[in-house]
Design an enzyme around this catalytic site. Structure first.
Site, PDB file in Angstrom:
ATOM      1  N   GLN A 124      13.571  22.457  34.695  1.00  0.00           N
ATOM      2  CA  GLN A 124      14.526  21.543  34.060  1.00  0.00           C
ATOM      3  C   GLN A 124      13.814  20.334  33.457  1.00  0.00           C
ATOM      4  O   GLN A 124      13.242  19.520  34.184  1.00  0.00           O
ATOM      5  CB  GLN A 124      15.523  21.052  35.112  1.00  0.00           C
ATOM      6  CG  GLN A 124      16.595  20.132  34.566  1.00  0.00           C
ATOM      7  CD  GLN A 124      17.336  19.421  35.695  1.00  0.00           C
ATOM      8  OE1 GLN A 124      16.766  18.635  36.443  1.00  0.00           O
ATOM      9  NE2 GLN A 124      18.615  19.708  35.813  1.00  0.00           N
ATOM     10  N   GLY A 125      13.847  20.211  32.137  1.00  0.00           N
ATOM     11  CA  GLY A 125      13.196  19.098  31.442  1.00  0.00           C
ATOM     12  C   GLY A 125      14.191  18.037  31.026  1.00  0.00           C
ATOM     13  O   GLY A 125      14.605  17.995  29.853  1.00  0.00           O
ATOM     14  N   TYR A 126      14.595  17.200  31.965  1.00  0.00           N
ATOM     15  CA  TYR A 126      15.557  16.125  31.675  1.00  0.00           C
ATOM     16  C   TYR A 126      14.876  14.755  31.725  1.00  0.00           C
ATOM     17  O   TYR A 126      14.835  14.030  30.749  1.00  0.00           O
ATOM     18  CB  TYR A 126      16.688  16.135  32.714  1.00  0.00           C
ATOM     19  CG  TYR A 126      17.780  17.137  32.468  1.00  0.00           C
ATOM     20  CD1 TYR A 126      17.586  18.227  31.641  1.00  0.00           C
ATOM     21  CD2 TYR A 126      19.011  17.005  33.073  1.00  0.00           C
ATOM     22  CE1 TYR A 126      18.596  19.147  31.423  1.00  0.00           C
ATOM     23  CE2 TYR A 126      20.026  17.916  32.866  1.00  0.00           C
ATOM     24  CZ  TYR A 126      19.808  18.980  32.045  1.00  0.00           C
ATOM     25  OH  TYR A 126      20.805  19.881  31.832  1.00  0.00           O
ATOM     26  N   SER A 127      14.365  14.392  32.941  1.00  0.00           N
ATOM     27  CA  SER A 127      13.871  13.027  33.160  1.00  0.00           C
ATOM     28  C   SER A 127      12.660  12.714  32.299  1.00  0.00           C
ATOM     29  O   SER A 127      11.841  13.594  32.014  1.00  0.00           O
ATOM     30  CB  SER A 127      13.471  12.840  34.621  1.00  0.00           C
ATOM     31  OG  SER A 127      14.528  13.182  35.462  1.00  0.00           O
ATOM     32  N   SER A 159      10.241  19.812  38.147  1.00  0.00           N
ATOM     33  CA  SER A 159       9.895  20.557  39.369  1.00  0.00           C
ATOM     34  C   SER A 159       9.345  21.935  39.038  1.00  0.00           C
ATOM     35  O   SER A 159       9.948  22.680  38.251  1.00  0.00           O
ATOM     36  CB  SER A 159      11.126  20.730  40.260  1.00  0.00           C
ATOM     37  OG  SER A 159      11.534  19.510  40.771  1.00  0.00           O
ATOM     38  N   GLU A 242      24.332  21.295  39.813  1.00  0.00           N
ATOM     39  CA  GLU A 242      23.145  20.841  40.536  1.00  0.00           C
ATOM     40  C   GLU A 242      23.540  20.081  41.800  1.00  0.00           C
ATOM     41  O   GLU A 242      22.995  20.313  42.867  1.00  0.00           O
ATOM     42  CB  GLU A 242      22.308  19.948  39.632  1.00  0.00           C
ATOM     43  CG  GLU A 242      20.999  19.537  40.272  1.00  0.00           C
ATOM     44  CD  GLU A 242      20.096  18.769  39.325  1.00  0.00           C
ATOM     45  OE1 GLU A 242      20.577  17.831  38.681  1.00  0.00           O
ATOM     46  OE2 GLU A 242      18.925  19.131  39.229  1.00  0.00           O
ATOM     47  N   GLU A 372      22.250   5.362  44.992  1.00  0.00           N
ATOM     48  CA  GLU A 372      22.901   4.177  44.407  1.00  0.00           C
ATOM     49  C   GLU A 372      23.774   4.604  43.223  1.00  0.00           C
ATOM     50  O   GLU A 372      24.915   4.152  43.075  1.00  0.00           O
ATOM     51  CB  GLU A 372      21.856   3.152  43.935  1.00  0.00           C
ATOM     52  CG  GLU A 372      21.091   2.454  45.041  1.00  0.00           C
ATOM     53  CD  GLU A 372      19.961   3.302  45.634  1.00  0.00           C
ATOM     54  OE1 GLU A 372      19.650   4.377  45.074  1.00  0.00           O
ATOM     55  OE2 GLU A 372      19.395   2.908  46.658  1.00  0.00           O
TER      56      GLU A 372
HETATM   57  C1  LIG Z   1      11.705  15.843  44.274  1.00  0.00           C
HETATM   58  C2  LIG Z   1      12.176  15.532  42.873  1.00  0.00           C
HETATM   59  C3  LIG Z   1      12.351  16.568  41.967  1.00  0.00           C
HETATM   60  C4  LIG Z   1      12.776  16.290  40.665  1.00  0.00           C
HETATM   61  N1  LIG Z   1      12.902  17.332  39.785  1.00  0.00           N
HETATM   62  C5  LIG Z   1      13.262  17.074  38.511  1.00  0.00           C
HETATM   63  C6  LIG Z   1      13.329  18.132  37.558  1.00  0.00           C
HETATM   64  O1  LIG Z   1      13.053  19.311  37.876  1.00  0.00           O
HETATM   65  N2  LIG Z   1      13.660  17.830  36.291  1.00  0.00           N
HETATM   66  C7  LIG Z   1      13.981  16.557  35.910  1.00  0.00           C
HETATM   67  O2  LIG Z   1      14.296  16.363  34.745  1.00  0.00           O
HETATM   68  N3  LIG Z   1      13.903  15.521  36.783  1.00  0.00           N
HETATM   69  C8  LIG Z   1      13.552  15.751  38.075  1.00  0.00           C
HETATM   70  N4  LIG Z   1      13.465  14.707  38.964  1.00  0.00           N
HETATM   71  C9  LIG Z   1      13.688  13.330  38.501  1.00  0.00           C
HETATM   72  C10 LIG Z   1      14.976  12.701  38.998  1.00  0.00           C
HETATM   73  O3  LIG Z   1      16.083  13.235  38.318  1.00  0.00           O
HETATM   74  C11 LIG Z   1      14.840  11.180  38.794  1.00  0.00           C
HETATM   75  O4  LIG Z   1      13.800  10.728  39.660  1.00  0.00           O
HETATM   76  C12 LIG Z   1      16.116  10.442  39.125  1.00  0.00           C
HETATM   77  O5  LIG Z   1      17.111  10.723  38.163  1.00  0.00           O
HETATM   78  C13 LIG Z   1      15.898   8.904  39.196  1.00  0.00           C
HETATM   79  O6  LIG Z   1      15.291   8.445  38.053  1.00  0.00           O
HETATM   80  P1  LIG Z   1      13.965   7.562  38.120  1.00  0.00           P
HETATM   81  O7  LIG Z   1      12.972   8.229  39.017  1.00  0.00           O
HETATM   82  O8  LIG Z   1      13.560   7.294  36.719  1.00  0.00           O
HETATM   83  O9  LIG Z   1      14.379   6.216  38.858  1.00  0.00           O
HETATM   84  P2  LIG Z   1      15.150   4.981  38.196  1.00  0.00           P
HETATM   85  O10 LIG Z   1      16.328   5.475  37.434  1.00  0.00           O
HETATM   86  O11 LIG Z   1      14.164   4.140  37.481  1.00  0.00           O
HETATM   87  O12 LIG Z   1      15.687   4.204  39.493  1.00  0.00           O
HETATM   88  C14 LIG Z   1      14.866   3.301  40.253  1.00  0.00           C
HETATM   89  C15 LIG Z   1      15.745   2.637  41.295  1.00  0.00           C
HETATM   90  O13 LIG Z   1      16.788   1.870  40.638  1.00  0.00           O
HETATM   91  C16 LIG Z   1      18.075   2.280  41.110  1.00  0.00           C
HETATM   92  N5  LIG Z   1      19.046   2.238  40.011  1.00  0.00           N
HETATM   93  C17 LIG Z   1      18.867   2.719  38.748  1.00  0.00           C
HETATM   94  N6  LIG Z   1      19.989   2.531  38.013  1.00  0.00           N
HETATM   95  C18 LIG Z   1      20.900   1.936  38.838  1.00  0.00           C
HETATM   96  C19 LIG Z   1      22.246   1.491  38.661  1.00  0.00           C
HETATM   97  N7  LIG Z   1      22.887   1.631  37.495  1.00  0.00           N
HETATM   98  N8  LIG Z   1      22.881   0.934  39.741  1.00  0.00           N
HETATM   99  C20 LIG Z   1      22.238   0.789  40.933  1.00  0.00           C
HETATM  100  N9  LIG Z   1      20.953   1.171  41.150  1.00  0.00           N
HETATM  101  C21 LIG Z   1      20.293   1.742  40.115  1.00  0.00           C
HETATM  102  C22 LIG Z   1      17.892   3.686  41.588  1.00  0.00           C
HETATM  103  O14 LIG Z   1      18.884   4.044  42.528  1.00  0.00           O
HETATM  104  C23 LIG Z   1      16.487   3.631  42.196  1.00  0.00           C
HETATM  105  O15 LIG Z   1      16.566   3.120  43.495  1.00  0.00           O
HETATM  106  C24 LIG Z   1      13.047  14.944  40.268  1.00  0.00           C
HETATM  107  C25 LIG Z   1      12.872  13.908  41.193  1.00  0.00           C
HETATM  108  C26 LIG Z   1      12.444  14.180  42.484  1.00  0.00           C
HETATM  109  C27 LIG Z   1      12.256  13.041  43.436  1.00  0.00           C
END
Ligand SMILES: Cc1cc2nc3c(=O)[nH]c(=O)nc-3n(C[C@H](O)[C@H](O)[C@H](O)COP(=O)(O)OP(=O)(O)OC[C@H]3O[C@@H](n4cnc5c(N)ncnc54)[C@H](O)[C@@H]3O)c2cc1C
Length: 389
Positions: A124-127, A159, A242, A372
């Protein structure tokens, strides 16, 4: 001939599933505490595929088991009971159902059988860096050039991308409109020139995810899923699936089982203070099972999963973390050492990897939408609390 598993009495269906897992699933892959890799899982995948059991959630029409909610839960319970690892199954749990719902006839005929057989392994290529919780701000672009879209940008936390043959990628196709209205979803073959993978090693030492760079990657325009610029709707539907999949009680149930093993070995059930904490956590897992069952029923009735599914994710992941914290605590000095440790004695070993259980539960409140953000969703769309600007 397709078997109507739903017509079987629950007990005989459960017995069939249990018997198959016990006879066929490789012993050395039971209860592993990290994401299993494709090389380890491909034989098991083949066995499930040949038996017609690879996609319990898919309809018969596409080679699935067509299980109803009750049978699906039994299947999941037996997976958990036997400690069967999750293969790189995003093709089955994620993009497969999306293609069934939003894909063209040609996409269904080409991709679904290959996702089922394991010829195609999906990620999955989202983040992106700076677009995780705020996914709608993503900056990877797809620009039409002749019969292809040309993709440029960077994805992160993908992932098991290193095991995948294909990736479903969210891109920006119209930068001039409101963020959510200019996003499209593409099916990308990883063999396409211009794609570079860089694995990321997690805290427990496993390369569980990758950074993926797209440099002028040409994707045929037929690989667009759903309508152009409507990828947000598709992605939101996908996040519904998901959240249901990652809300499964499976991982906390593993942790509870290990907690019980260590507590028994340490004689802790005679301690009232521990018993209170253990019972509260066990009841949390029971509640989680009922909540999960409710959402599974909803999906099986063909209904959209609503925003209240956020509750499931919060509950599962936070219960898992509470369990793994207590496991580490009762494991004392042995609990914080790496690898499988013996909490029993030489004659009666009780082997548990408490530290990895703890590590693995940490990203649960981040992946697939942080706790959150799930709480924001609950307060805004379920409880309808006023939201500050
Ligand atoms: C084990 C694992 C597997 C993953 N696999 C994939 C994958 O296969 N494909 C993919 O695309 N992504 C994947 N991800 C990414 C995942 O979707 C993101 O890590 C997640 O969406 C959070 O984004 P971020 O890491 O950029 O954190 P950020 O969005 O930068 O958040 C940082 C902190 O700020 C808080 N925060 C952010 N916005 C708000 C708000 N509006 N209100 C309150 N608090 C807030 C968050 O809760 C967090 O504590 C994976 C992540 C993990 C840990």
């Amino acid at each position: 001939m397709t078997t109507d598993y739903n017509a079987l009495p629950d007990d005989s269906f459960r017995a069939q599933v249990r018997e198959f897992f016990e006879a066929e699933y490789p012993e050395h892959l039971r209860y592993i505490l990290r994401r299993a890799r494709w090389d380890e899982m491909k034989e098991w995948w083949g066995q499930l595929y040949r038996k017609g059991w690879m996609a319990p959630n898919w309809p018969h029409e596409w080679g699935g088991m067509g299980l109803d909610a009750g049978k699906m839960l039994i299947y999941m319970e037996e997976i958990e009971r036997h400690g069967v690892a999750r293969p790189p199954d995003q093709g089955i749990t994620h993009i497969g159902p999306i293609i069934m719902r939003f894909g063209t006839g040609a996409q269904k005929n080409f991709y679904l059988p290959r996702a089922l057989s394991g010829e195609h392994i999906w990620c999955q290529g989202y983040s992106e860096p700076n677009s995780g919780s705020d996914l709608a701000s993503l900056r990877t672009t797809a620009v039409l050039d002749g019969n292809d879209y040309v993709i440029n940008g960077q994805k992160i936390w993908t992932s098991l991308a290193q095991d995948a043959t294909h990736c479903y990628v969210l891109t920006r196709t119209n930068p001039a409109v409101k963020q959510q209205e200019g996003i499209s979803l593409f099916l990308v073959d990883f063999k396409t020139p211009g794609i570079t993978l860089r694995p990321i090693v997690n805290l427990s030492g496993h390369a569980e995810f990758c950074q993926v760079y797209y440099d002028n990657v040409r994707v045929p325009k037929e690989n667009l899923v759903g309508d152009l610029n409507k990828g947000w709707t598709v992605a939101k539907a996908l996040l519904g699936f998901e959240r249901l999949a990652i809300g499964s009680p499976r991982r906390p149930a593993y942790a509870l089982q290990r907690l019980k093993m260590v507590a028994q070995a340490r004689g802790l059930f005679a301690d009232q203070g521990f018993l209170d904490r253990y019972t509260a956590l066990k009841l949390d897992i029971e509640d989680l099972g009922s909540l999960y069952g409710r959402f599974v029923e909803q999906v099986k009735r063909g209904e959209q999963v609503g925003p209240d599914v956020s509750m499931l994710k919060i509950w599962t992941m936070e219960a898992w973390q509470r369990l793994s914290e207590l496991l580490l605590e009762i494991g004392e000095e042995e609990g914080v050492l790496e690898g499988v440790r013996n909490f029993g004695n030489a004659d009666d070993p009780v082997e548990v990897d408490a530290l990895t259980t703890f590590y693995m539960s940490r990203p649960g409140t981040i992946a697939g939408g942080t706790s959150e953000v799930q709480r924001n969703i609950m307060s805004r769309y379920v409880l309808q609390l006023p939201v500050s600007k």
